[in-house]
Design a protein around this motif. Structure first.
Motif, PDB file in Angstrom:
ATOM      1  N   ILE A 238       0.841  -1.201   0.000  1.00  0.00           N
ATOM      2  CA  ILE A 238       0.000   0.000   0.000  1.00  0.00           C
ATOM      3  C   ILE A 238       0.874   1.248   0.000  1.00  0.00           C
ATOM      4  CG2 ILE A 238      -1.590   1.359   1.425  1.00  0.00           C
ATOM      5  CD1 ILE A 238      -2.951  -1.244   2.223  1.00  0.00           C
ATOM      6  N   MET A 239       1.951   1.233   0.787  1.00  0.00           N
ATOM      7  CA  MET A 239       2.862   2.374   0.811  1.00  0.00           C
ATOM      8  C   MET A 239       3.530   2.580  -0.548  1.00  0.00           C
ATOM      9  SD  MET A 239       2.614   3.918   3.616  1.00  0.00           S
ATOM     10  CE  MET A 239       3.995   5.022   3.321  1.00  0.00           C
ATOM     11  N   VAL A 240       3.873   1.494  -1.227  1.00  0.00           N
ATOM     12  CA  VAL A 240       4.463   1.609  -2.563  1.00  0.00           C
ATOM     13  C   VAL A 240       3.463   2.241  -3.527  1.00  0.00           C
ATOM     14  CG1 VAL A 240       5.421   0.325  -4.520  1.00  0.00           C
ATOM     15  CG2 VAL A 240       6.023  -0.330  -2.189  1.00  0.00           C
ATOM     16  N   CYS A 241       2.189   1.830  -3.429  1.00  0.00           N
ATOM     17  CA  CYS A 241       1.146   2.424  -4.274  1.00  0.00           C
ATOM     18  C   CYS A 241       1.018   3.924  -4.022  1.00  0.00           C
ATOM     19  CB  CYS A 241      -0.196   1.740  -4.019  1.00  0.00           C
ATOM     20  SG  CYS A 241      -0.296   0.029  -4.582  1.00  0.00           S
ATOM     21  N   VAL A 242       1.086   4.319  -2.757  1.00  0.00           N
ATOM     22  CA  VAL A 242       0.989   5.741  -2.411  1.00  0.00           C
ATOM     23  C   VAL A 242       2.186   6.505  -2.982  1.00  0.00           C
ATOM     24  CG1 VAL A 242       0.992   7.382  -0.501  1.00  0.00           C
ATOM     25  CG2 VAL A 242      -0.406   5.332  -0.367  1.00  0.00           C
ATOM     26  N   ALA A 243       3.372   5.899  -2.939  1.00  0.00           N
ATOM     27  CA  ALA A 243       4.563   6.551  -3.489  1.00  0.00           C
ATOM     28  C   ALA A 243       4.417   6.770  -4.998  1.00  0.00           C
ATOM     29  CB  ALA A 243       5.800   5.714  -3.189  1.00  0.00           C
ATOM     30  N   ILE A 244       3.882   5.758  -5.700  1.00  0.00           N
ATOM     31  CA  ILE A 244       3.659   5.901  -7.139  1.00  0.00           C
ATOM     32  C   ILE A 244       2.621   6.986  -7.407  1.00  0.00           C
ATOM     33  CG2 ILE A 244       2.830   4.716  -9.207  1.00  0.00           C
ATOM     34  CD1 ILE A 244       3.941   2.121  -7.993  1.00  0.00           C
ATOM     35  N   TYR A 245       1.564   7.015  -6.594  1.00  0.00           N
ATOM     36  CA  TYR A 245       0.541   8.054  -6.734  1.00  0.00           C
ATOM     37  C   TYR A 245       1.147   9.439  -6.537  1.00  0.00           C
ATOM     38  CZ  TYR A 245      -3.520  10.924  -5.489  1.00  0.00           C
ATOM     39  OH  TYR A 245      -4.458  11.922  -5.424  1.00  0.00           O
ATOM     40  N   ALA A 246       2.069   9.560  -5.559  1.00  0.00           N
ATOM     41  CA  ALA A 246       2.714  10.846  -5.299  1.00  0.00           C
ATOM     42  C   ALA A 246       3.506  11.312  -6.517  1.00  0.00           C
ATOM     43  CB  ALA A 246       3.630  10.740  -4.085  1.00  0.00           C
ATOM     44  N   ALA A 247       4.205  10.361  -7.159  1.00  0.00           N
ATOM     45  CA  ALA A 247       4.989  10.725  -8.340  1.00  0.00           C
ATOM     46  C   ALA A 247       4.085  11.166  -9.493  1.00  0.00           C
ATOM     47  CB  ALA A 247       5.857   9.541  -8.764  1.00  0.00           C
ATOM     48  N   LEU A 248       2.925  10.506  -9.624  1.00  0.00           N
ATOM     49  CA  LEU A 248       2.001  10.852 -10.711  1.00  0.00           C
ATOM     50  C   LEU A 248       1.287  12.174 -10.464  1.00  0.00           C
ATOM     51  CD1 LEU A 248       0.376   7.354 -11.406  1.00  0.00           C
ATOM     52  CD2 LEU A 248       2.081   8.543 -12.801  1.00  0.00           C
ATOM     53  N   VAL A 249       0.846  12.394  -9.230  1.00  0.00           N
ATOM     54  CA  VAL A 249       0.026  13.570  -8.958  1.00  0.00           C
ATOM     55  C   VAL A 249       0.839  14.856  -9.071  1.00  0.00           C
ATOM     56  CG1 VAL A 249       0.342  13.833  -6.454  1.00  0.00           C
ATOM     57  CG2 VAL A 249      -1.897  14.319  -7.477  1.00  0.00           C
ATOM     58  N   ARG A 250       2.160  14.738  -8.878  1.00  0.00           N
ATOM     59  CA  ARG A 250       2.996  15.931  -9.005  1.00  0.00           C
ATOM     60  C   ARG A 250       3.169  16.368 -10.455  1.00  0.00           C
ATOM     61  NH1 ARG A 250       6.148  13.285  -5.107  1.00  0.00           N
ATOM     62  NH2 ARG A 250       7.730  12.755  -6.661  1.00  0.00           N
ATOM     63  N   THR A 251       2.768  15.505 -11.396  1.00  0.00           N
ATOM     64  CA  THR A 251       2.881  15.863 -12.810  1.00  0.00           C
ATOM     65  C   THR A 251       1.636  16.570 -13.321  1.00  0.00           C
ATOM     66  OG1 THR A 251       1.971  13.733 -13.582  1.00  0.00           O
ATOM     67  CG2 THR A 251       4.348  13.841 -13.170  1.00  0.00           C
ATOM     68  N   VAL A 252       0.595  16.665 -12.488  1.00  0.00           N
ATOM     69  CA  VAL A 252      -0.644  17.312 -12.915  1.00  0.00           C
ATOM     70  C   VAL A 252      -0.404  18.812 -13.056  1.00  0.00           C
ATOM     71  CG1 VAL A 252      -3.038  17.817 -12.324  1.00  0.00           C
ATOM     72  CG2 VAL A 252      -2.088  15.566 -11.843  1.00  0.00           C
ATOM     73  N   SER A 253      -0.714  19.338 -14.219  1.00  0.00           N
ATOM     74  CA  SER A 253      -0.553  20.774 -14.467  1.00  0.00           C
ATOM     75  C   SER A 253      -1.911  21.391 -14.731  1.00  0.00           C
ATOM     76  CB  SER A 253       0.362  21.006 -15.679  1.00  0.00           C
ATOM     77  OG  SER A 253       0.429  22.371 -16.005  1.00  0.00           O
ATOM     78  N   VAL A 254      -2.218  22.451 -13.980  1.00  0.00           N
ATOM     79  CA  VAL A 254      -3.520  23.109 -14.136  1.00  0.00           C
ATOM     80  C   VAL A 254      -3.389  24.425 -14.879  1.00  0.00           C
ATOM     81  CG1 VAL A 254      -4.467  22.061 -12.062  1.00  0.00           C
ATOM     82  CG2 VAL A 254      -3.261  24.242 -11.894  1.00  0.00           C
ATOM     83  N   SER A 255      -2.198  24.708 -15.380  1.00  0.00           N
ATOM     84  CA  SER A 255      -1.996  25.989 -16.056  1.00  0.00           C
ATOM     85  C   SER A 255      -2.434  25.932 -17.512  1.00  0.00           C
ATOM     86  CB  SER A 255      -0.511  26.386 -15.981  1.00  0.00           C
ATOM     87  OG  SER A 255       0.298  25.390 -16.578  1.00  0.00           O
ATOM     88  N   GLY A 256      -2.683  24.729 -17.997  1.00  0.00           N
ATOM     89  CA  GLY A 256      -3.095  24.593 -19.383  1.00  0.00           C
ATOM     90  C   GLY A 256      -4.582  24.321 -19.495  1.00  0.00           C
ATOM     91  N   ASN A 257      -4.918  23.104 -19.932  1.00  0.00           N
ATOM     92  CA  ASN A 257      -6.313  22.709 -20.098  1.00  0.00           C
ATOM     93  C   ASN A 257      -6.901  22.327 -18.743  1.00  0.00           C
ATOM     94  OD1 ASN A 257      -8.735  21.260 -20.672  1.00  0.00           O
ATOM     95  ND2 ASN A 257      -7.997  20.958 -22.775  1.00  0.00           N
ATOM     96  N   ILE A 258      -7.886  23.090 -18.277  1.00  0.00           N
ATOM     97  CA  ILE A 258      -8.480  22.850 -16.960  1.00  0.00           C
ATOM     98  C   ILE A 258      -9.196  21.509 -16.930  1.00  0.00           C
ATOM     99  CG2 ILE A 258     -10.131  23.711 -15.268  1.00  0.00           C
ATOM    100  CD1 ILE A 258      -9.574  26.514 -16.399  1.00  0.00           C
ATOM    101  N   HIS A 259      -9.926  21.200 -17.989  1.00  0.00           N
ATOM    102  CA  HIS A 259     -10.675  19.947 -18.046  1.00  0.00           C
ATOM    103  C   HIS A 259      -9.727  18.751 -18.002  1.00  0.00           C
ATOM    104  CE1 HIS A 259     -14.280  22.255 -19.095  1.00  0.00           C
ATOM    105  NE2 HIS A 259     -13.514  22.925 -19.950  1.00  0.00           N
ATOM    106  N   SER A 260      -8.622  18.850 -18.720  1.00  0.00           N
ATOM    107  CA  SER A 260      -7.647  17.775 -18.725  1.00  0.00           C
ATOM    108  C   SER A 260      -7.054  17.558 -17.339  1.00  0.00           C
ATOM    109  CB  SER A 260      -6.530  18.091 -19.729  1.00  0.00           C
ATOM    110  OG  SER A 260      -5.525  17.105 -19.686  1.00  0.00           O
ATOM    111  N   ALA A 261      -6.703  18.655 -16.650  1.00  0.00           N
ATOM    112  CA  ALA A 261      -6.137  18.538 -15.301  1.00  0.00           C
ATOM    113  C   ALA A 261      -7.143  17.926 -14.346  1.00  0.00           C
ATOM    114  CB  ALA A 261      -5.707  19.917 -14.799  1.00  0.00           C
ATOM    115  N   LEU A 262      -8.405  18.296 -14.505  1.00  0.00           N
ATOM    116  CA  LEU A 262      -9.458  17.790 -13.632  1.00  0.00           C
ATOM    117  C   LEU A 262      -9.585  16.280 -13.752  1.00  0.00           C
ATOM    118  CD1 LEU A 262     -11.791  18.719 -11.727  1.00  0.00           C
ATOM    119  CD2 LEU A 262     -13.255  18.759 -13.750  1.00  0.00           C
TER     120      LEU A 262
END
Length: 290
Positions: A238-262
């Protein structure tokens, strides 16, 4: 007349903008709170997770299940003695050392039964140690900063949207927020379900441990121990899954397409839920626990 219409239009836009911001804030806030509690939840042992439930389970194990385990171990030892005698041509080829071997095996079996609780809790303590060590490597942020995210979305053009666009974004964010709440509940179910399963394992621990003294029945006890180990190691996965989620969520950019980021944020959270649901099966497959 035009000024009145402009004021009405501005009022509607402000109301829709507030609705959108409320949906987005609730969406990110719910998941951030739940994901942030994962490390603390999976790092607890059954005794520290809920003292009342653990005391009740230990009481059932000691007063209800342990006497049954005593009968089981008596049957197992008798079966072992009969098998040993028959294997030696009804004692015609019986050697003295076999008698001492039997006494030693019986003593070890009784000792294991008396130490069942310590052994099981020791396995969970090892799992808790793994989680605490893994937390040091996965300490990176697992959440989106709600305030900064909303400000970035405003800068990306939410405030300049028309009424139709805001209305569509409001419905979209409302559905996404509802989906995030459902996934937050699923995360809770995985975490609590794992601990309840651990309590069920603890409640019947003496019975499978009573079978370890016989080569024909020891598979029951061995499989039980592998099941307990799988539950303990599930916390690490479970901790490994959370670490992978942390790496993915930091790539979310809201400065471009709002719908895509959502929807990207929602997709990553859905992926986290799916991975958490699979951790139990993965741990059992690795340890060959049925």
């Amino acid at each position: 007349m035009g000024a009145v219409l402009d004021r009405i239009n501005g009022f509607i836009k402000e109301a829709l903008l507030g609705w959108v911001k409320s949906n987005l804030g609730g969406m990110f806030g719910d998941v951030n709170t739940k994901v942030g509690t994962i490390a603390a939840e999976v790092g607890r042992t059954p005794s520290s997770w809920n003292g009342s439930a653990f005391s009740m389970v230990r009481g059932l194990s000691d007063t209800v299940v342990l006497p049954i385990a005593g009968m089981v171990i008596a049957f197992v030892l008798c079966h072992e003695l009969i098998s040993m005698v028959m294997d030696r041509n009804n004692m015609h080829d019986f050697d003295t050392w076999l008698f001492f071997k039997y006494i030693f095996k019986a003593g070890v079996a009784v000792m294991l039964l008396g130490r069942t609780s310590d052994i099981v809790m020791g396995i969970f303590d090892i799992g808790s140690h793994l989680v605490s060590e893994a937390a040091g490597f996965t300490a990176a942020s697992t959440s989106l900063d709600v305030e900064d995210t909303l400000e970035a979305m405003l800068d990306a053009g939410i405030a300049s949207m028309g009424i139709g666009e805001l209305l569509g974004l409001g419905v979209e964010s409302m559905l996404a927020s509802l989906g995030m709440k459902i996934m937050s509940v699923l995360i809770t179910i995985v975490l609590y379900g794992r601990m309840i399963e651990a309590y069920l394992y603890i409640s019947v621990a003496p019975v499978p441990f009573a079978t370890l003294g016989n080569r024909d029945l020891s598979g029951i006890g061995a499989n039980y121990i592998k099941g307990v180990a799988a539950l303990a190691f599930q916390g690490f996965f479970i901790m490994v899954c959370v670490a992978i989620y942390a790496a993915l969520v930091r790539t979310v950019s809201v400065s471009g397409n709002i719908h895509s980021a959502l929807w990207q944020s929602m997709a990553y959270t859905a992926l986290l839920c799916f991975a958490l649901l699979r951790t139990g099966t993965l741990a059992r497959n690795i340890l060959h626990a049925s």
